[in-house]
Design a protein around this motif. Structure first.
Motif, PDB file in Angstrom:
ATOM      1  N   LYS A   1      46.523  33.436  45.469  1.00 30.20           N
ATOM      2  CA  LYS A   1      44.848  33.656  45.416  1.00 30.20           C
ATOM      3  C   LYS A   1      44.526  33.194  44.132  1.00 30.20           C
ATOM      4  CE  LYS A   1      43.675  37.138  47.694  1.00 30.20           C
ATOM      5  NZ  LYS A   1      43.294  38.535  48.202  1.00 30.20           N
ATOM      6  N   MET A   2      45.158  33.635  42.976  1.00 30.87           N
ATOM      7  CA  MET A   2      44.799  33.529  41.692  1.00 30.87           C
ATOM      8  C   MET A   2      45.047  31.966  41.612  1.00 30.87           C
ATOM      9  SD  MET A   2      43.403  34.706  39.070  1.00 30.87           S
ATOM     10  CE  MET A   2      43.427  36.272  39.089  1.00 30.87           C
TER      11      MET A   2
ATOM     12  N   GLN B   1      35.885  36.847  33.662  1.00 29.51           N
ATOM     13  CA  GLN B   1      34.531  36.655  33.074  1.00 29.51           C
ATOM     14  C   GLN B   1      33.522  35.495  33.797  1.00 29.51           C
ATOM     15  OE1 GLN B   1      33.842  36.525  28.515  1.00 29.51           O
ATOM     16  NE2 GLN B   1      36.046  37.567  28.842  1.00 29.51           N
ATOM     17  N   VAL B   2      34.425  34.533  33.916  1.00 29.92           N
ATOM     18  CA  VAL B   2      33.959  33.249  34.636  1.00 29.92           C
ATOM     19  C   VAL B   2      33.586  33.596  36.088  1.00 29.92           C
ATOM     20  CG1 VAL B   2      34.262  31.057  35.573  1.00 29.92           C
ATOM     21  CG2 VAL B   2      35.230  31.562  33.446  1.00 29.92           C
ATOM     22  N   ALA B   3      34.433  34.279  36.803  1.00 36.04           N
ATOM     23  CA  ALA B   3      34.174  35.029  38.212  1.00 36.04           C
ATOM     24  C   ALA B   3      32.882  35.428  38.242  1.00 36.04           C
ATOM     25  CB  ALA B   3      35.114  35.631  38.696  1.00 36.04           C
ATOM     26  N   SER B   4      32.639  36.738  37.314  1.00 39.29           N
ATOM     27  CA  SER B   4      31.604  37.698  37.203  1.00 39.29           C
ATOM     28  C   SER B   4      30.212  36.709  37.070  1.00 39.29           C
ATOM     29  CB  SER B   4      31.744  38.658  36.157  1.00 39.29           C
ATOM     30  OG  SER B   4      30.819  39.254  36.247  1.00 39.29           O
ATOM     31  N   ASN B   5      30.472  35.685  36.043  1.00 43.04           N
ATOM     32  CA  ASN B   5      29.110  34.758  35.697  1.00 43.04           C
ATOM     33  C   ASN B   5      28.809  34.113  36.697  1.00 43.04           C
ATOM     34  OD1 ASN B   5      29.529  35.818  32.860  1.00 43.04           O
ATOM     35  ND2 ASN B   5      30.727  34.087  32.264  1.00 43.04           N
ATOM     36  N   GLU B   6      29.659  33.479  37.385  1.00 42.58           N
ATOM     37  CA  GLU B   6      29.308  32.548  38.487  1.00 42.58           C
ATOM     38  C   GLU B   6      28.572  33.306  39.663  1.00 42.58           C
ATOM     39  OE1 GLU B   6      29.409  29.132  38.547  1.00 42.58           O
ATOM     40  OE2 GLU B   6      29.744  29.684  36.457  1.00 42.58           O
ATOM     41  N   ILE B   7      29.179  34.561  39.973  1.00 40.62           N
ATOM     42  CA  ILE B   7      28.328  35.417  40.794  1.00 40.62           C
ATOM     43  C   ILE B   7      26.995  35.841  40.367  1.00 40.62           C
ATOM     44  CG2 ILE B   7      28.549  37.710  41.921  1.00 40.62           C
ATOM     45  CD1 ILE B   7      31.638  37.339  42.197  1.00 40.62           C
TER      46      ILE B   7
ATOM     47  N   VAL C   1      39.036  38.028  43.538  1.00 43.65           N
ATOM     48  CA  VAL C   1      39.609  37.992  42.420  1.00 43.65           C
ATOM     49  C   VAL C   1      39.109  39.203  41.662  1.00 43.65           C
ATOM     50  CG1 VAL C   1      39.967  37.005  40.191  1.00 43.65           C
ATOM     51  CG2 VAL C   1      40.614  35.554  42.242  1.00 43.65           C
ATOM     52  N   LEU C   2      37.815  39.382  41.840  1.00 45.90           N
ATOM     53  CA  LEU C   2      37.268  40.571  41.089  1.00 45.90           C
ATOM     54  C   LEU C   2      37.917  41.836  41.511  1.00 45.90           C
ATOM     55  CD1 LEU C   2      33.668  39.336  40.099  1.00 45.90           C
ATOM     56  CD2 LEU C   2      35.510  39.641  38.461  1.00 45.90           C
ATOM     57  N   LYS C   3      38.501  41.935  42.533  1.00 46.02           N
ATOM     58  CA  LYS C   3      38.987  43.179  42.680  1.00 46.02           C
ATOM     59  C   LYS C   3      40.444  43.437  42.527  1.00 46.02           C
ATOM     60  CE  LYS C   3      36.495  42.771  47.347  1.00 46.02           C
ATOM     61  NZ  LYS C   3      36.550  42.337  48.732  1.00 46.02           N
TER      62      LYS C   3
ATOM     63  N   LEU D   1      48.486  44.949  44.091  1.00 43.59           N
ATOM     64  CA  LEU D   1      49.828  45.159  43.301  1.00 43.59           C
ATOM     65  C   LEU D   1      50.207  44.557  42.202  1.00 43.59           C
ATOM     66  CD1 LEU D   1      52.648  46.118  44.716  1.00 43.59           C
ATOM     67  CD2 LEU D   1      52.932  43.948  45.872  1.00 43.59           C
ATOM     68  N   SER D   2      49.824  43.536  41.782  1.00 46.70           N
ATOM     69  CA  SER D   2      50.165  42.804  40.553  1.00 46.70           C
ATOM     70  C   SER D   2      49.663  43.684  39.326  1.00 46.70           C
ATOM     71  CB  SER D   2      49.485  41.415  40.434  1.00 46.70           C
ATOM     72  OG  SER D   2      49.558  40.755  41.407  1.00 46.70           O
ATOM     73  N   ILE D   3      48.749  44.423  39.575  1.00 47.16           N
ATOM     74  CA  ILE D   3      48.057  45.216  38.486  1.00 47.16           C
ATOM     75  C   ILE D   3      48.072  46.663  38.516  1.00 47.16           C
ATOM     76  CG2 ILE D   3      45.923  45.310  37.157  1.00 47.16           C
ATOM     77  CD1 ILE D   3      47.272  42.721  36.273  1.00 47.16           C
ATOM     78  N   ASN D   4      47.963  46.949  39.505  1.00 42.82           N
ATOM     79  CA  ASN D   4      47.666  48.689  39.690  1.00 42.82           C
ATOM     80  C   ASN D   4      48.734  49.533  39.381  1.00 42.82           C
ATOM     81  OD1 ASN D   4      47.481  51.241  41.344  1.00 42.82           O
ATOM     82  ND2 ASN D   4      45.461  50.382  41.542  1.00 42.82           N
ATOM     83  N   ALA D   5      48.623  50.321  38.397  1.00 39.70           N
ATOM     84  CA  ALA D   5      49.642  51.343  37.813  1.00 39.70           C
ATOM     85  C   ALA D   5      50.369  51.887  38.967  1.00 39.70           C
ATOM     86  CB  ALA D   5      49.184  51.836  36.633  1.00 39.70           C
ATOM     87  N   GLU D   6      49.716  52.532  40.059  1.00 40.38           N
ATOM     88  CA  GLU D   6      50.227  53.075  41.025  1.00 40.38           C
ATOM     89  C   GLU D   6      50.924  52.582  41.975  1.00 40.38           C
ATOM     90  OE1 GLU D   6      50.219  56.557  40.413  1.00 40.38           O
ATOM     91  OE2 GLU D   6      49.192  56.166  38.350  1.00 40.38           O
ATOM     92  N   LYS D   7      51.003  51.388  41.955  1.00 38.50           N
ATOM     93  CA  LYS D   7      51.606  50.388  43.004  1.00 38.50           C
ATOM     94  C   LYS D   7      52.961  49.933  42.716  1.00 38.50           C
ATOM     95  CE  LYS D   7      47.362  49.423  45.653  1.00 38.50           C
ATOM     96  NZ  LYS D   7      46.786  48.408  46.371  1.00 38.50           N
ATOM     97  N   ALA D   8      53.727  49.150  43.607  1.00 39.19           N
ATOM     98  CA  ALA D   8      55.288  49.075  43.502  1.00 39.19           C
ATOM     99  C   ALA D   8      55.798  48.143  42.325  1.00 39.19           C
ATOM    100  CB  ALA D   8      55.885  48.583  44.666  1.00 39.19           C
TER     101      ALA D   8
END
Length: 335
Positions: A169-170, A194-200, A233-235, A240-247
């Motif tokens: 996805k990324m 930042q780009v994602a947020s700007n375009e939205i 992407v803003l979610k 799983l890649s980032i969340n500190a509580e996930k595997a």
């Protein structure tokens, strides 16, 4: 031979470690054995553009005689993004507003080559994207961090599928941003977000202006596919890649109160038909391979990067039901 991740961001010999692990795969297969490298959180961080722990020394190992020329071209490509926004009559967000001096400071020699090498078509990027984050061998579940029992998937391989989906996805979003001249390959994860947020924000402003003027929105100025990707992407904090509580980041195998009966991990292992977890991720306080939860968790991170963790190299040997820890000064049997 199993390697449970975090061979990146761990000292200036990162590239040499990657080359060694790649070579060992071929050598082991030729010898009738197997060498497996799993993804840790630091490998995944680099694949999705999170380069916060990459040092200038690591970047330097990717530099070559053409690096000055590549860096100059990368700056020109970056500067052109702001000019394109201006030509289209759009506001220029701060993500495109770095001065040349500031940009060169944060993009040392080897930076562009590093990002390219970790891209989907790069030497290391291709190899890493083919790796799993968890696998089972003879009743042992090997992974970098662990699994929180209340977030455990029905099947272990679901974790591999989810992680690969997030990376894809990324990758797709970054490639589309580059195609639309909204980013370059050198953008970091923070800049991509930042780009994602700007375009939205820009799309929302256009729709609001059209509504206020009582007109239809000019659909040619709204890239629905890109905006849909941007929203996903803003979610990323829930990924799983980032969340500190996930595997990929979970530390409960090391931090929860020990229980010889297995605690919440006994039922989890039973669900997966396995005997034990073997994980790294959390350097052990005694810098020794640690057995917890009645042998259901073997924690093998002994802080071998001495420059940071002051630990020592080690290896776990599993031979049938016999477990041993190897250190530079000898072998120790484990319960």
């Amino acid at each position: 031979l199993m390697q449970t991740g975090d061979y990146m961001d761990r000292g200036e010999q990162t590239r040499a470690v990657l080359d060694l692990l790649m070579a060992l795969e071929t050598q082991a297969a030729t010898a009738g054995g197997r060498a497996t490298s799993l993804l840790g959180n630091h490998e995944v961080m680099n694949l999705i553009g999170e380069n916060r722990d990459v040092t200038r020394e690591i970047y330097a190992t990717f530099a070559d005689a053409n690096s000055e020329k590549r860096r100059a071209q990368a700056w020109d490509d970056y500067a052109a993004l702001a000019k394109r926004k201006q030509q289209k009559g759009e506001p220029v967000p701060t993500v495109y507003a770095q001065t040349r001096e500031a940009w060169l400071t944060t993009h040392p020699l080897g930076f562009a080559e590093y990002k390219e090498a970790l891209s989907p078509k790069g030497k290391y990027g291709q190899w890493l994207r083919g790796k799993s984050m968890v696998t089972t061998v003879d009743g042992s579940i090997f992974m970098h961090a662990g699994i929180a029992p209340d977030q455990a998937p029905a099947r272990l391989d679901d974790l591999n599928g989810q992680l690969k989906d997030e990376i894809r996805k990324m990758d797709r979003f970054v490639d589309d941003l580059i195609d639309e001249k909204l980013a370059t390959r050198e953008f970091t994860l923070q800049e991509i977000l930042q780009v994602a947020s700007n375009e939205i924000g820009l799309a929302n402003a256009r729709m609001a202006a059209a509504k206020q003027a009582g007109k239809e929105v000019d659909r040619s100025q709204i890239n629905v596919s890109l905006l849909t990707q941007a929203q996903e992407v803003l979610k990323i904090d829930s990924w799983l890649s980032i969340n500190a509580e996930k595997a990929l980041w979970y530390r409960g195998l090391s931090t929860l109160k020990d229980d010889p009966a297995g605690g919440p991990f006994a039922a989890l292992l039973q669900r997966y038909g396995a005997k034990r977890f073997v994980t790294g991720h959390t350097p052990q306080a005694n810098r020794s391979i640690t057995v917890r939860f009645g042998g259901r968790a073997i924690l093998i991170d002994t802080g071998m990067l001495t420059a940071v963790y002051k630990g020592r190299p080690s290896a776990l040997e599993i031979s049938g039901d016999s477990l041993s820890a190897y250190y530079t000064d000898g072998k120790v049997g484990l319960p």
